[in-house]
Design a protein around this motif. Structure first.
Motif, PDB file in Angstrom:
ATOM      1  N   UNK A   1      -9.961 -18.496  -9.164  1.00  0.00           N
ATOM      2  CA  UNK A   1      -9.134 -19.602  -8.672  1.00  0.00           C
ATOM      3  C   UNK A   1      -9.353 -19.891  -7.199  1.00  0.00           C
ATOM      4  N   UNK A   2     -10.301 -19.179  -6.587  1.00  0.00           N
ATOM      5  CA  UNK A   2     -10.646 -19.394  -5.183  1.00  0.00           C
ATOM      6  C   UNK A   2      -9.438 -19.169  -4.259  1.00  0.00           C
ATOM      7  N   UNK A   3      -8.627 -18.174  -4.587  1.00  0.00           N
ATOM      8  CA  UNK A   3      -7.474 -17.819  -3.751  1.00  0.00           C
ATOM      9  C   UNK A   3      -7.914 -16.890  -2.626  1.00  0.00           C
ATOM     10  N   UNK A   4      -7.145 -16.862  -1.551  1.00  0.00           N
ATOM     11  CA  UNK A   4      -7.447 -15.913  -0.478  1.00  0.00           C
ATOM     12  C   UNK A   4      -6.241 -15.069  -0.084  1.00  0.00           C
ATOM     13  N   UNK A   5      -5.130 -15.203  -0.805  1.00  0.00           N
ATOM     14  CA  UNK A   5      -3.955 -14.370  -0.547  1.00  0.00           C
ATOM     15  C   UNK A   5      -3.332 -13.960  -1.868  1.00  0.00           C
ATOM     16  N   UNK A   6      -3.060 -12.662  -1.993  1.00  0.00           N
ATOM     17  CA  UNK A   6      -2.350 -12.127  -3.151  1.00  0.00           C
ATOM     18  C   UNK A   6      -1.006 -11.596  -2.663  1.00  0.00           C
ATOM     19  N   UNK A   7       0.043 -11.984  -3.365  1.00  0.00           N
ATOM     20  CA  UNK A   7       1.402 -11.543  -3.040  1.00  0.00           C
ATOM     21  C   UNK A   7       1.876 -10.626  -4.159  1.00  0.00           C
ATOM     22  N   UNK A   8       2.393  -9.458  -3.802  1.00  0.00           N
ATOM     23  CA  UNK A   8       2.803  -8.513  -4.839  1.00  0.00           C
ATOM     24  C   UNK A   8       3.774  -7.479  -4.288  1.00  0.00           C
ATOM     25  N   UNK A   9       4.541  -6.897  -5.188  1.00  0.00           N
ATOM     26  CA  UNK A   9       5.344  -5.745  -4.831  1.00  0.00           C
ATOM     27  C   UNK A   9       4.465  -4.523  -4.714  1.00  0.00           C
ATOM     28  N   UNK A  10       4.898  -3.562  -3.898  1.00  0.00           N
ATOM     29  CA  UNK A  10       4.106  -2.365  -3.680  1.00  0.00           C
ATOM     30  C   UNK A  10       4.845  -1.105  -4.052  1.00  0.00           C
ATOM     31  N   UNK A  11       4.180  -0.228  -4.774  1.00  0.00           N
ATOM     32  CA  UNK A  11       4.714   1.076  -5.170  1.00  0.00           C
ATOM     33  C   UNK A  11       6.025   0.947  -5.939  1.00  0.00           C
ATOM     34  N   UNK A  12       5.958   0.217  -7.070  1.00  0.00           N
ATOM     35  CA  UNK A  12       7.095   0.188  -7.970  1.00  0.00           C
ATOM     36  C   UNK A  12       7.347   1.552  -8.573  1.00  0.00           C
ATOM     37  N   UNK A  13       6.255   2.299  -8.816  1.00  0.00           N
ATOM     38  CA  UNK A  13       6.370   3.712  -9.152  1.00  0.00           C
ATOM     39  C   UNK A  13       6.320   4.489  -7.843  1.00  0.00           C
ATOM     40  N   UNK A  14       6.627   5.773  -7.893  1.00  0.00           N
ATOM     41  CA  UNK A  14       6.547   6.567  -6.673  1.00  0.00           C
ATOM     42  C   UNK A  14       5.113   6.616  -6.187  1.00  0.00           C
ATOM     43  N   UNK A  15       4.970   6.741  -4.882  1.00  0.00           N
ATOM     44  CA  UNK A  15       3.618   6.794  -4.319  1.00  0.00           C
ATOM     45  C   UNK A  15       2.880   8.036  -4.800  1.00  0.00           C
ATOM     46  N   UNK A  16       3.595   9.151  -4.964  1.00  0.00           N
ATOM     47  CA  UNK A  16       2.960  10.379  -5.440  1.00  0.00           C
ATOM     48  C   UNK A  16       2.389  10.168  -6.837  1.00  0.00           C
ATOM     49  N   UNK A  17       3.164   9.490  -7.692  1.00  0.00           N
ATOM     50  CA  UNK A  17       2.675   9.231  -9.045  1.00  0.00           C
ATOM     51  C   UNK A  17       1.411   8.374  -9.014  1.00  0.00           C
ATOM     52  N   UNK A  18       1.401   7.358  -8.134  1.00  0.00           N
ATOM     53  CA  UNK A  18       0.212   6.513  -8.048  1.00  0.00           C
ATOM     54  C   UNK A  18      -0.984   7.292  -7.521  1.00  0.00           C
ATOM     55  N   UNK A  19      -0.751   8.180  -6.568  1.00  0.00           N
ATOM     56  CA  UNK A  19      -1.849   8.979  -6.041  1.00  0.00           C
ATOM     57  C   UNK A  19      -2.421   9.902  -7.112  1.00  0.00           C
ATOM     58  N   UNK A  20      -1.534  10.416  -7.997  1.00  0.00           N
ATOM     59  CA  UNK A  20      -1.974  11.353  -9.024  1.00  0.00           C
ATOM     60  C   UNK A  20      -2.573  10.649 -10.232  1.00  0.00           C
ATOM     61  N   UNK A  21      -1.931   9.569 -10.659  1.00  0.00           N
ATOM     62  CA  UNK A  21      -2.309   8.950 -11.932  1.00  0.00           C
ATOM     63  C   UNK A  21      -2.885   7.547 -11.785  1.00  0.00           C
ATOM     64  N   UNK A  22      -2.845   6.999 -10.588  1.00  0.00           N
ATOM     65  CA  UNK A  22      -3.335   5.646 -10.390  1.00  0.00           C
ATOM     66  C   UNK A  22      -2.224   4.629 -10.524  1.00  0.00           C
ATOM     67  N   UNK A  23      -2.485   3.442 -10.042  1.00  0.00           N
ATOM     68  CA  UNK A  23      -1.500   2.368 -10.109  1.00  0.00           C
ATOM     69  C   UNK A  23      -2.057   1.132  -9.443  1.00  0.00           C
ATOM     70  N   UNK A  24      -1.382   0.000  -9.658  1.00  0.00           N
ATOM     71  CA  UNK A  24      -1.871  -1.279  -9.157  1.00  0.00           C
ATOM     72  C   UNK A  24      -1.901  -1.289  -7.631  1.00  0.00           C
ATOM     73  N   UNK A  25      -0.849  -0.793  -6.989  1.00  0.00           N
ATOM     74  CA  UNK A  25      -0.812  -0.797  -5.520  1.00  0.00           C
ATOM     75  C   UNK A  25      -1.963   0.005  -4.940  1.00  0.00           C
TER      76      UNK A  25
END
Length: 270
Positions: A231-255
């Motif tokens: 779509x030729x976008x240059x900005x993405x808007x999103x929430x960050x770390x909906x899961x805990x950061x530790x969980x994302x570091x261990x198992x991965x996540x969108x953030x």
């Protein structure tokens, strides 16, 4: 809504000047003030039997830090220009801790996405830590980017408090965009209320489309990035770390995936 104050993390790395130019351009666009922030702790020299040698080493590190902070300030002043209201803050302190404290008085924090590449450079704040602890929207600028047009914006939507806060933080950008694309990805995307978010943004004057992206749970970040590129976008808007950061570091996540790989600027809220 508007943006009156922008704060940008500055260091002596090769991406710093580009990041400041992004922040300065936004300050001009929104008629906002811009504050550069730099900090680094002195290294812990540990116990030493020779007090004279320890003092000499400490003095050397202080002189080195003063030189680094002066160079960071020069980078900021040269890249910011003279046509905006600009300020500077520096300290002998942890990069993240000092930036988070200063963020009490700003609307948006601009940080780099290259903290991991910086390795030993303790002047570069970790964007994930700033996002988690600042309580402010964080604009993460990847290496190589020096301007953010934000004419076409992708809202990476998931019905969670973090994403709702991100949408609110993005309203100053949304009102100036040519097109806003609300994109919900994953097996539950159709239940996430993307249409309601699109209606909300329409009431704020945005030209909005709603998009449901088919993506497995572990490939949502890739799906969003592919969609944004298409779509030729240059900005993405999103929430960050909906899961805990530790969980994302261990198992991965969108953030985590976006902070590691996005070639586009990301406006995030936690």
């Amino acid at each position: 809504m508007s943006i009156a104050s922008i704060m940008v993390a500055v260091d002596t790395g090769e991406s710093a000047a580009r990041r400041v130019r992004v922040a300065a351009d936004l300050a001009r666009r929104f008629e906002a003030s811009l504050t550069g922030v730099a900090a680094r702790k002195l290294p812990n020299l540990g116990p030493a039997a020779d007090i004279v040698a320890a003092q000499a080493s400490y003095d050397h590190e202080r002189v080195k830090l003063a030189d680094e902070l002066a160079r960071a300030r020069d980078v900021f002043q040269a890249a910011a220009g003279t046509d905006i209201r600009a300020g500077w803050r520096q300290a002998e302190d942890g990069a993240e801790a000092f930036l988070v404290r200063q963020a009490r008085g700003t609307d948006v924090i601009v940080v780099g996405r290259d903290a991991q590449r910086a390795g030993h450079d303790a002047m570069v704040p970790d964007p994930g830590t700033v996002l988690m602890e600042s309580g402010r929207p964080v604009l993460v600028v990847p290496p190589g980017v020096e301007r953010l047009g934000a004419a076409r914006i992708v809202i990476a939507w998931k019905d969670a408090p973090e994403a709702r806060r991100a949408v609110s933080a993005a309203l100053p950008f949304v009102g100036r965009a040519d097109k806003v694309l609300v994109a919900a990805a994953g097996s539950e995307a159709r239940f996430e209320g993307a249409e309601e978010v699109s209606d909300f943004l329409c009431r704020h004057g945005a030209h909005v489309t709603t998009n449901l992206l088919d993506a497995p749970a572990g490939e949502i970040a890739d799906a969003i990035l592919r969609f944004a590129k298409r779509e030729d976008a240059d900005l993405i808007v999103m929430g960050g770390y909906g899961h805990s950061r530790l969980r994302e570091l261990l198992f991965g996540g969108v953030t985590r995936d976006m902070l590691r790989t996005s070639p586009l600027c990301c406006l995030m809220s936690h």
